[in-house]
Structures are given as C-alpha cells and as structure tokens.
Motif scaffolding. Sequence first.
Motif, PDB file in Angstrom:
ATOM      1  N   UNK B   1      32.122  32.925   9.532  1.00 32.13           N
ATOM      2  CA  UNK B   1      32.454  31.734   8.760  1.00 32.13           C
ATOM      3  C   UNK B   1      33.916  31.750   8.287  1.00 32.13           C
ATOM      4  N   UNK B   3      36.800  30.739   8.887  1.00 27.96           N
ATOM      5  CA  UNK B   3      37.667  29.880   9.677  1.00 27.96           C
ATOM      6  C   UNK B   3      39.091  29.943   9.154  1.00 27.96           C
ATOM      7  N   UNK B   9      44.852  21.137   8.806  1.00 27.67           N
ATOM      8  CA  UNK B   9      43.877  21.084   7.714  1.00 27.67           C
ATOM      9  C   UNK B   9      44.576  20.837   6.385  1.00 27.67           C
ATOM     10  N   UNK B  12      45.696  17.246   6.192  1.00 31.43           N
ATOM     11  CA  UNK B  12      44.565  16.356   5.913  1.00 31.43           C
ATOM     12  C   UNK B  12      44.120  16.490   4.454  1.00 31.43           C
ATOM     13  N   UNK B  13      44.055  17.727   3.986  1.00 27.10           N
ATOM     14  CA  UNK B  13      43.669  17.949   2.594  1.00 27.10           C
ATOM     15  C   UNK B  13      44.639  17.263   1.648  1.00 27.10           C
ATOM     16  N   UNK B 175      26.135  51.134   0.489  1.00 29.13           N
ATOM     17  CA  UNK B 175      25.238  50.201   1.157  1.00 29.13           C
ATOM     18  C   UNK B 175      24.952  48.974   0.309  1.00 29.13           C
ATOM     19  N   UNK B 179      26.093  43.260  -1.617  1.00 25.94           N
ATOM     20  CA  UNK B 179      25.321  42.517  -2.619  1.00 25.94           C
ATOM     21  C   UNK B 179      26.028  42.525  -3.956  1.00 25.94           C
ATOM     22  N   UNK B 235      39.963  28.747 -10.438  1.00 24.44           N
ATOM     23  CA  UNK B 235      40.165  28.783  -8.992  1.00 24.44           C
ATOM     24  C   UNK B 235      40.996  29.999  -8.595  1.00 24.44           C
ATOM     25  N   UNK B 250      35.919  43.920   3.398  1.00 23.74           N
ATOM     26  CA  UNK B 250      35.987  42.900   4.450  1.00 23.74           C
ATOM     27  C   UNK B 250      36.041  43.459   5.856  1.00 23.74           C
ATOM     28  N   UNK B 251      36.571  44.690   5.991  1.00 26.38           N
ATOM     29  CA  UNK B 251      36.711  45.195   7.359  1.00 26.38           C
ATOM     30  C   UNK B 251      35.385  45.641   7.944  1.00 26.38           C
ATOM     31  N   UNK B 252      34.527  46.111   7.093  1.00 25.37           N
ATOM     32  CA  UNK B 252      33.256  46.568   7.655  1.00 25.37           C
ATOM     33  C   UNK B 252      32.115  45.611   7.397  1.00 25.37           C
ATOM     34  N   UNK B 253      32.320  44.640   6.559  1.00 23.11           N
ATOM     35  CA  UNK B 253      31.246  43.700   6.259  1.00 23.11           C
ATOM     36  C   UNK B 253      31.806  42.284   6.282  1.00 23.11           C
ATOM     37  N   UNK B 254      31.146  41.412   7.040  1.00 22.71           N
ATOM     38  CA  UNK B 254      31.629  40.043   7.097  1.00 22.71           C
ATOM     39  C   UNK B 254      31.393  39.351   5.764  1.00 22.71           C
TER      40      UNK B 254
END
Lengths: 252, 255, 263
Positions: B1, B3, B9, B12-13, B175, B179, B235, B250-254
């Motif tokens: 996800x 993107x 973009x 347009x935004x 692990x 979460x 924000x 981020x490198x090992x978990x999307x």
Amino acid sequence: MSTDAGFIELNDINMRFGLPAEALPVVLQGIDLSIAQNEFVSIVGRSGCGKTTLLNIVAGLVEATTGTVTIAGNQVRGPGQGQGVVFQQHALFPWLTAMGNVEFGCRKADISKSEKREVCRQLLDLVGLSHAADKYPRELSGGMQQRVAIARALALDPEILLMDEPFGALDELTRIELQQELLRVWDARKKTVIFVTHSITEALILSDRVILLSPHPGRVFKDYQITLPRPRIRTDPAFNAMYQEIWEGLSA
Amino acid sequence: MSNRISAKDVLLGGIGTLAVLVPWEIAARSGIVDPSIFPSPILAISSAAEKLSATEVLDHMGWSLFRVFSGFLLGALAGITIGIVAGWYRTAGYLLRPMIELLRPIPPLAWIPLAIIWFGLGEPSKFFLIFLGAFFPVVTATYQGVTNVDPILIRAAQTFGLKGIDLLVRIVIPGAAPDLATGIRIGWGLSFGVLVAAELIAADKGLGYMIMHARLLGYVDVIVVGIVLIGILNLLTDGMIAWLIKKGIGRWHEV
Amino acid sequence: MKDWLSRYGPSLLVFVVLLAAWEFATTNGYLKPYRFPAPSKIAMGFVEIASEGFPEDLTIWVHTRTTVGRILQGYIAAVGLAIPLGFLIGAFSTLEKLTAPLIIFGRSIATLSLLPLVIVWFGTGELTKVVLIGYGCFWTMISNVIAGVKYVDPVLIRAARTFGVSGPALFWRVILPAALPRIFAGARMALGVGFMVIVGAEMIGTVEGLGALIMEARNFYRSEITIIGMLVIGIIGFLIASGLLHLEKMLIPWDTGLDEVRR
C-alpha cells in the motif's frame, strides 16, 4: 554408511494429543527406529500419518506420551541437544537480516564476535547467499528463505538436521536446486539427517533410507534401504523401479 | 500500500485544496458570508495576528506539546510493560486482563471528573488523562501482539536453546513490534484528542485554552487559527511517529 | 460449564477479591471515601440514580437515552454522508487525488477543538453536540470507505470482467462486497470516536446526558455517581460495538476479519 548403528534411537514411541484420555486418536504407535550417524533418512507417508509429530518429538519440541528418544546415548528431554531443525515454512525471524538469522543460530559462547561473523559468512556462502547477507526475509524469494533457514540450522553446528517438508512450498525448479544443494551441504558437513517429505521422488533423490509410515495410527510400515549410486537420476530405470516399489507400499 | 506520491498527485491535491479555499475566501471578502462568523483563512490569519503575538502562540503550543508528549510517553511505556507482562505470563494475564477489559471501553474523556477529584484541576489531572489516552490502545495492542506471535518462530527459537526471558526479549517482543506500532499510533491520536479536551475544560495555557478563551472574547479568527494549528500539529506529529515506525520496522515489516 | 469456569473463573475471582479489598480499604479509612467511594456506596448510588435520578428526576435511563440519541443522530448523519461520498471518491482516482489533502487535514483536526467555533455558530444547544459527533465520525468513516473501495483486489475486478460484469453490476456485485469489511471496520472506529466526542461535548452547556451527569456529580461531590456514569458509558459503548460486530458477521460471513488480513 552405517558405521555405528543406533546414533539416534527411538524406543516404542506412542503419541496421543490432548489429555491422556483413551478416547483420543492415537497419532503414533509403537515407533522403533534406529538411525546411524551420518545417515540420511527420509520419512514418507500420507497426510496425517504423524510425520511432523515424529520429527517434533526427536527435536524435543513435543513430548511423546510414552517412549524415549536417545541421541548418542543421551535421552532427549528438550530442544537444543544438538538437533538443528528446518521447518516447513522458513520460520526465519522477520526482524533479522539473513546474516542476523544465521548469527542467531550460532550460539557458541567461546568465540569472538568477528570469528562468529566469519563462521556465519561461510555458512551463507555454503548455501550460495553471501550476496544477500543484509537482506530481510521478506526481501528474499521462497527458495532463498529456505536456504537461509538451512544455514541458520547449520550455524548451531548440530550433529542432527531435522527437516520438515522444507521444500514443500517451493516451485519444482527451486526444489530440485535445493535438493542438490542439500546433498552438497550434507556431503561437506556430514550430518545425520531426518527428512520428512510427501514426495517419493524427493526421498529417493536424497536418502540412504526411506521409512514409510502408515496413517491412523502412525506406524512404521516399511523400511527401504536405498542403495542406488549417487548422483541419482530420475529417469534411471532402477530409480523408477524403486519409486514403483515405494508407491505400491504407500498405496497398500 | 505504500504508493509513491508523484508530482501529479501533489498538483491535483493542490488544485483540490484551492477549489475549496478560493470560493471560501471570495465569499468571505464579498460579504456573502459574515467574515466575523465564517472568517476566511487569510482574513483569519491576518486579523488573529493583530490580537496574538507569535511568542504567545508559541508559549501555548509549547505547553500543549509538553503535556501531550510527557503524558503519551509514560502512558505508552506503561502500556507496553503491562501488555507484555499480561501477554507473556499466564498468571499476570489472569490478574490484569479483567481490569483492562473492564476499563478499556470507557472513553478517556469520561475520566475527566474523576481525574479532577483525584488530582485537582492542575497539571497532574491533565497528565493523567493523556496518560490514559495512550495507555489503553497501547496496552491492548501489545497484549494482542505478544499473544499472537507466530508459534513457529517460538519453536524455531527453542531449537536454538532459547527459553524464558531470552525467548521473551529476543523473539516475542520483536514479534509483537508491528502490533505495538499500530497501538502507538492510535494512542498518539487519542492522547492528542484528550489533550485538547482537557485544555478546553480546565487550563490557563495551551492551544485548547487559547481557543476557549478566544470564544469568551468573541475572537472567531483566533479560534479558527487555533483549530488549524492544532490540526497541523496533530498531522505533523503523527507523520513523525509514522516515519519513526517505518524507520524502525519498515524494512522487515510492511507498514 | 466447566470450561466456562476454568476460562473465566480466575478473572472473576481476581475481580471479586479486588472489590472486597476496595470496600475494606474505604470503610476502614485507608482510602478517602470521597476519592474512592466504596463499591457498596456505588451500588446505593445506582439505586438512587435509577429511581430518583440525579439531578432530580433525571434518572440514569434518561441520561442514557439522551446520550445515545445524540450519538445516533450525529453518527447516522455522518455514516449516511460518508458512504456515498466515499464510494464516489474511491472509485475515481482523480477525484481521490483532488480530495486527498482535504481528507487528511479534515481527519487531523481534533474534533473537540471545534467546540468553541461550533458554539459560536450554533450556540450551546443540541445541534452543537450532534455536529461535533457528526464531524468526528464523518472523517473516520470516509477515509475507511475510500480505502475500502480503492484497495479492492484488482484480480477480483478482472475476474468479474471476464464474466462480462461491468458498470453498476460491477459495483453492486464486486466492489461493494469487497469493500464491506473495511467499511465495517470504519463504522466501528467511528462509533468509538462518537463516544469519545459526546462525553466531551456534554460537559459543556447541558445537565442531561451521561457526560453532563459525571461532571455534574463531581460538582456536587458525588463521586460515586461519577463512577456509575463512567461505567454506564463504558458498558453502552461496549454493547453497541459488539452489536455492530455481530451485524458485521451476519452481513459478511465470508470475512475473516480485517484484523487477521492486514497485520
């Protein structure tokens, strides 16, 4: 091959799951096996014959309801007694790189960090992955993941390698490649291997011995010595004859 | 996800944003809507600037950020610790879970009166509320993460002789990290919401106080600027936390 | 029964022991009764508020009805607006890109920070509360609807096309069902937001509703009633959320749960 018979001894292993109530299905019944040092043994059987359970018992991850396993005369009471395990799914730690995973397996306390690193680098090299040392599991293909898993298990410098359908989830070409790789590693490092598979061909390509389990309850049905010369060729008539023999045993 | 955002973009935004802001600006300046009640963005900023000095605004902002960071930090730490203990040790789980489950559905703002009863109207009660805002999402997510660690990873680690605390520290906690990260982001959002509410109800500093006070004075422009400022802070800080999380796992978990 | 006992027994026991300890500590002066009203006092307070009401004639049922009514008005308006808009935006990627910054920003605005502004616009009456709830629910809902539509697995759409499904049929038979799990997740989150907002909104300018009740009770040093109010808010929130989860399971039995899919 069999130099000193009985390196791994399974004595009358019985297994039922859950509480020891008589009504529960028996998973394994009266398993007696004797495996020699450096022997490559495959366990073949239909789904539900208790192959994986048997392997987990040898690994010390699961306790048999009754019966004992000994390795070189010592009774198995838990994991980490010289059994390296490669699981069906790679079971790599996703937060560690390929190198990190192999280093995780290297638990020798008496060597320096740099020595450790060197040992692990050699292992990655052995499975042909030194270029991917810094990649995380999710960045590796299925075949590469399983190679790392093998390297990690070897890092423990185990006398025994227990493999639970390690190539089952891979595509045919990768599987053939990894089978050759495994034989090379086995030749280089001399391990006793117990290899669970549901592929007769795979068992024949790899093993000195194929043990056929029958399901419900899981019992040793046949024990084949495979004397075909290596490297084994799938199209060899002797290979096919052996395949046919095991297939008939499996269908019986 | 994940993107990538392209130049198109962004363009347009920008167009979309202007399509809202420009008519609003025109309406307010031409008097179609009353600018003292619906001030346009530019008008609001320029007239608010006359009523408030930058140092004043920065002072309020500093207080708000200090409150939310300190409360969040402790709340998240407590949540992580208790979540791990309750998830890993069975007995602790029995002791802690019912209390967490009982208190979790109570929205943090409903603690305001009790916080005042316990800690008075000053800083401690605000700290407590923000603490709660972070605590519950983090403790639940951590608990879930710890109990849902893939058993095969635990088995794999056992084959290397890991057990007890080593297993917890080297396998279960990493692990559970994905979460945990989700819980932290939810907790941050809640802490922020709680902060504003707490400052609206009882404070003499902070952005929440600033806008509530502006209402008493009838300064709608200050209110609008305050709302936007709080939104931007939310924000930015959320983006910062998301970035930290991505950098961490981020490198090992999307993500 | 035995399973139930072994599963919940320990938790129940812990709970009972805790309550007993609390009661003991308060009645024997270890805890200040005003700060930590004893469970027995809370129980008596509940009887009072259920029959006579607090303040006078406003029973807990009235407060609950008022609060739930406010939440539902804002929630339904928000959901009703967010679903069609979200589908529209999610279906056209240009529209999605045009609105992305607005949606991100709208979502980032802390709902309760709007309170002073909404009071200026609508006074301190009912509308203010409903608008605030609506605002909070709307952005949570719409971002989930958009994401649900936008991330429908393209393989499903391609598969449907091979059967000649297109246009409105594609929407009704493929996109909508595929987006439903995400939409429901959004609906649940939005409800949580609604509960959060209402409590804050009711603390100002009203004596009716659970948020007002807990604040009012504090002003009169009736901490036990504050605690009752908090518990009731928690219970209602819990009940409605589980009701929604139930509805979700009924409407989309094929869903394995968003939690399991997107980790």
